[in-house]
Motif scaffolding. Structure first.
Motif, short mmCIF file in Angstrom:
data_model
loop_
_atom_site.label_atom_id
_atom_site.label_comp_id
_atom_site.label_asym_id
_atom_site.label_seq_id
_atom_site.Cartn_x
_atom_site.Cartn_y
_atom_site.Cartn_z
N TYR A 21 -17.69 2.61 44.52
CA TYR A 21 -16.93 1.43 44.96
C TYR A 21 -17.22 1.18 46.16
O TYR A 21 -17.28 2.11 47.25
CB TYR A 21 -15.37 1.82 44.79
N TYR A 22 -17.89 0.13 46.53
CA TYR A 22 -18.34 -0.15 47.96
C TYR A 22 -18.09 -1.56 48.23
O TYR A 22 -17.37 -2.54 47.66
CB TYR A 22 -20.07 -0.22 47.75
N ALA A 23 -18.44 -1.93 49.74
CA ALA A 23 -17.95 -3.11 50.31
C ALA A 23 -19.51 -3.49 50.90
O ALA A 23 -20.22 -2.78 51.22
CB ALA A 23 -17.13 -2.99 51.35
N GLU A 24 -19.90 -4.80 50.63
CA GLU A 24 -21.11 -5.08 51.26
C GLU A 24 -21.42 -5.00 52.84
O GLU A 24 -22.15 -4.77 53.27
CB GLU A 24 -21.27 -6.54 50.95
N TRP A 25 -20.12 -5.04 53.61
CA TRP A 25 -20.19 -4.97 55.04
C TRP A 25 -20.34 -3.51 55.53
O TRP A 25 -20.43 -3.47 56.70
CB TRP A 25 -19.14 -5.56 55.64
N SER A 26 -20.12 -2.46 54.89
CA SER A 26 -19.93 -1.12 55.20
C SER A 26 -21.32 -0.55 55.36
O SER A 26 -22.07 -0.40 54.36
CB SER A 26 -19.25 -0.16 53.77
N GLY A 27 -21.47 -0.02 56.56
CA GLY A 27 -22.57 0.61 56.99
C GLY A 27 -22.75 2.04 56.25
O GLY A 27 -24.04 2.36 55.86
N ASP A 28 -21.75 2.80 55.85
CA ASP A 28 -21.80 3.82 55.07
C ASP A 28 -22.27 3.62 53.73
O ASP A 28 -23.07 4.21 53.02
CB ASP A 28 -20.46 4.68 54.88
#
Length: 98
Positions: A21-28
């Motif tokens: 599960y991800y977010a496009e803005w997340s550096g991780d």
């Protein structure tokens, strides 16, 4: 990497599935992306039953995994459309293989 959405969640997770599960803005998430792709390549074909997928959590909020998100990325094992376990280990390729 298999793209999963709210609409495809039930059919995409009928068998063992490992979802980021991800977010496009997340550096991780950006850091994990090439490792996740490599893991997916290792499980594509060759008799592996595990599907490695990703779900853009910021746009897909109507699936069972969202209740488990405390940050990004969140890695969940799903089988039969149900959350089986949350992965909380190291996020390098060697650790994810286990």
């Amino acid at each position: 990497v298999h793209d999963i959405t709210d609409e495809s969640f039930a059919t995409s997770t009928m068998g063992p599935t490992f979802i980021m599960y991800y977010a496009e803005w997340s550096g991780d998430c950006k850091q994990l992306a090439p490792v996740w792709t490599r893991l997916a390549e290792e499980h594509h074909g060759g008799g592996s039953k595990l599907v490695v997928g990703k779900l853009l959590a910021t746009e897909n909020k109507e699936n069972p995994g969202n209740a488990f998100i405390n940050g990004f990325p969140t890695l969940l094992y799903v089988d039969g459309g149900r959350i089986v376990d949350a992965y909380e280990g190291e996020q390098d390729l060697e650790a994810l293989r286990k």
